[in-house]
Scaffold this motif. Structure first.
Motif, PDB file in Angstrom:
ATOM      1  N   GLN A 143      -7.562  -2.867  -9.328  1.00  0.00           N
ATOM      2  CA  GLN A 143      -8.079  -2.248  -8.109  1.00  0.00           C
ATOM      3  C   GLN A 143      -7.284  -1.000  -7.729  1.00  0.00           C
ATOM      4  O   GLN A 143      -6.103  -0.878  -8.066  1.00  0.00           O
ATOM      5  N   LYS A 144      -7.958  -0.113  -7.004  1.00  0.00           N
ATOM      6  CA  LYS A 144      -7.309   1.102  -6.521  1.00  0.00           C
ATOM      7  C   LYS A 144      -7.096   0.989  -5.019  1.00  0.00           C
ATOM      8  O   LYS A 144      -8.042   0.872  -4.256  1.00  0.00           O
ATOM      9  N   HIS A 145      -5.830   1.014  -4.615  1.00  0.00           N
ATOM     10  CA  HIS A 145      -5.468   0.901  -3.210  1.00  0.00           C
ATOM     11  C   HIS A 145      -4.634   2.111  -2.788  1.00  0.00           C
ATOM     12  O   HIS A 145      -3.768   2.562  -3.551  1.00  0.00           O
ATOM     13  N   ALA A 146      -4.899   2.601  -1.595  1.00  0.00           N
ATOM     14  CA  ALA A 146      -4.056   3.637  -0.994  1.00  0.00           C
ATOM     15  C   ALA A 146      -3.168   2.953   0.038  1.00  0.00           C
ATOM     16  O   ALA A 146      -3.650   2.163   0.860  1.00  0.00           O
ATOM     17  N   PHE A 147      -1.886   3.228   0.008  1.00  0.00           N
ATOM     18  CA  PHE A 147      -0.935   2.525   0.870  1.00  0.00           C
ATOM     19  C   PHE A 147      -1.314   2.623   2.341  1.00  0.00           C
ATOM     20  O   PHE A 147      -1.220   1.658   3.091  1.00  0.00           O
ATOM     21  N   GLU A 148      -1.795   3.800   2.757  1.00  0.00           N
ATOM     22  CA  GLU A 148      -2.121   3.981   4.174  1.00  0.00           C
ATOM     23  C   GLU A 148      -3.372   3.200   4.589  1.00  0.00           C
ATOM     24  O   GLU A 148      -3.604   2.977   5.781  1.00  0.00           O
TER      25      GLU A 148
END
Length: 387
Positions: A143-148
Motif C-alpha cells: 500500500q501507498k501511505h502518506a505520513f500526513e
C-alpha cells in the motif's frame, strides 16, 4: 439516491466499514445488560438490541459478500489504504455476537451454549489473526501511505486480537478443565500480540499528530479509536485474570500461585491501561470539539468509531467497579453509559437518513463507477475487468 440509481450501485458502494455498525450496536446491548443500577426492563431491551446486532451483522455480511462475488475486487480492497483498514471491523463485530451469547444465555444454563460459543470463538480467532497478520504486512509492503494522511484507523486491523482475548475470557467462564485452561492461555497470547503492536502504532500516530496536527474534519472522529484499544486491553486483562484465578490452580498445578498472581496483575495492569485511556478520551473530546469550533464535522460511517471505543472504556470501568467496589466507577459507568446510548441513537438515526439518501453508499470514486458501468454496457462479455 444521490448518484446511485440501481441496486448494483448500492452493492458497489457497500464497504467493510459497515461492520462498525454491528460493533457499536453490540457493545451498546452489553452496556445496557450490565448497567450498574438494576432495572429489569433494561435486560429485555438489551436482549432486543443484541438481536438487532445479530440482524445487522448478518445483513452486512450478506451484502458485503454479494459485493465481493459480483465485483471480485477483494484484492483491490486489500490494497486500498483506507478500505483495507475497515476489514478489521468484521471480526470485532463477530466478537460482539459471541459476547452477547455468553453474557445473555449463561444465566439460563442453556446446554448447547458453551459449545456454540467455543466454536464461534475459534472461527473468530482465525479471522482476527488473518486481519492482524495480512493487513499490516500489506501496509508495509504494497500500500501507498502518506505520513500526513495517516490516522488512527491504522489500529483497526490489529485490535481484533485484543477484542478476541476478552471474548475468550468470557468463553472460558462457561468451560472447565483443560478446555478452559487452553482458552485462557490462547487469550493471553492474543492480548499480548495485539496490545504490543497497538502500542507501537499509537507511538507512530502520536508522532504524526505532533508533526502534522489533527486529522481533517471528515476523519476526526477516528481520534476515539485509541480509546478502544486501551479500553479493550484493560477490560480483557481483568477478565482473563479472574478466569486465571479460577482455572489455573487445577489446570496448572505445578504453578501453585500463577492464578493469584495473574488475577492481581490483571487488576493492576488493567488500571494502568484505564488510566492511559483517560488521557486519550480527553484528547479525543478536545480534538472533536476543536475541529467543530473551526468548521462542520461531516457525518459518515466513521462516526461509528465513536461508539465501540467509548463502550470499551466503559466496560473496563465496569470491571474496575466489580473488582474494587468503588462508587466512583459505578457512577462513572452509569453517566457514560447513558451518554453512549444517546450517541448511539443519534448515530443510528443519521446512518438511516444518509443511507436512504445514498450518501453512505457511494463508492469511494463515483467517477470510476461511471466509467466501469459504461465499459460494462459496452462489453458485457468481460466481467473480469470490473474493479
Amino acid at each position: 439516491m444521490c448518484e446511485l440509481d440501481t441496486l448494483r450501485d448500492v452493492i458497489r458502494g457497500f464497504s467493510p466499514a459497515w461492520f462498525t455498525v454491528s460493533m457499536g450496536t453490540g457493545i451498546v446491548s452489553m452496556l445496557l445488560y450490565g448497567f450498574p443500577y438494576e432495572w429489569s426492563p433494561l435486560k429485555y431491551i438489551a436482549m432486543g438490541i443484541a438481536l438487532l446486532d445479530l440482524l445487522t451483522f448478518v445483513v452486512t455480511l450478506v451484502l458485503f459478500t454479494w459485493r465481493l462475488v459480483q465485483y471480485r475486487d477483494f484484492f483491490n480492497i486489500l490494497l486500498h489504504p483506507q478500505m483495507s483498514m475497515s476489514l478489521g471491523a468484521a471480526p470485532m463485530a463477530f466478537t460482539t455476537l459471541i459476547t452477547s451469547i455468553v453474557t445473555i444465555l449463561a444465566p439460563y444454563e442453556v446446554a448447547w451454549m458453551p459449545t456454540l460459543a467455543l466454536v464461534l470463538w475459534c472461527i473468530n480467532i482465525v479471522f482476527a489473526v488473518l486481519s492482524f497478520l495480512a493487513i499490516p504486512f500489506l501496509v508495509t509492503s504494497h500500500q501507498k501511505h502518506a505520513f500526513e494522511n495517516v490516522n488512527a484507523t491504522l489500529l483497526l486491523p490489529v485490535v481484533p486480537t485484543v477484542v478476541a482475548s476478552s471474548a475468550g475470557a468470557l468463553v472460558a467462564s462457561v468451560h472447565s478443565g483443560t478446555t478452559a485452561v487452553a482458552v485462557v492461555l490462547i487469550s493471553y497470547a492474543l492480548w499480548a500480540i495485539g496490545v504490543g503492536i497497538s502500542l507501537m502504532l499509537l507511538t507512530f500516530y502520536v508522532v504524526r499528530l505532533v508533526l502534522h496536527k489533527l486529522p481533517p474534519p471528515d476523519t476526526i472522529i477516528s481520534a476515539f479509536i485509541p480509546l478502544g484499544v486501551l479500553g479493550q486491553a484493560s477490560y480483557a486483562i481483568q477478565l482473563m485474570g479472574v478466569q486465571a484465578l479460577r482455572v489455573f490452580p487445577d489446570g496448572l498445578s505445578q504453578m501453585t500461585y500463577l492464578g493469584e498472581v495473574l488475577h492481581d496483575l490483571g487488576f493492576f495492569i488493567g488500571f494502568l491501561f484505564w488510566s492511559l485511556a483517560v488521557w486519550w478520551l480527553a484528547h479525543a473530546i478536545y480534538s472533536v470539539l476543536y475541529t467543530r469550533f473551526h468548521g462542520p464535522v461531516p457525518f459518515n460511517l466513521g462516526w461509528w468509531t465513536l461508539i465501540f471505543p467509548t463502550g470499551s472504556f466503559i466496560s473496563s470501568s465496569t470491571k474496575l467497579w466489580y473488582l474494587t467496589g468503588y462508587t466512583f466507577f459505578r457512577v462513572l459507568v452509569s453517566i457514560m453509559s447513558v451518554g453512549v446510548i444517546t450517541l448511539w441513537i443519534f448515530v443510528t438515526l443519521n446512518t438511516i437518513r444518509y443511507a436512504w439518501t445514498g450518501e453512505l453508499l457511494k463508492p469511494i470514486n463515483i467517477r470510476h463507477l461511471e466509467l466501469h458501468t459504461y465499459s460494462e454496457n459496452k462489453d458485457i462479455q468481460n466481467p473480469e475487468q470490473q474493479v
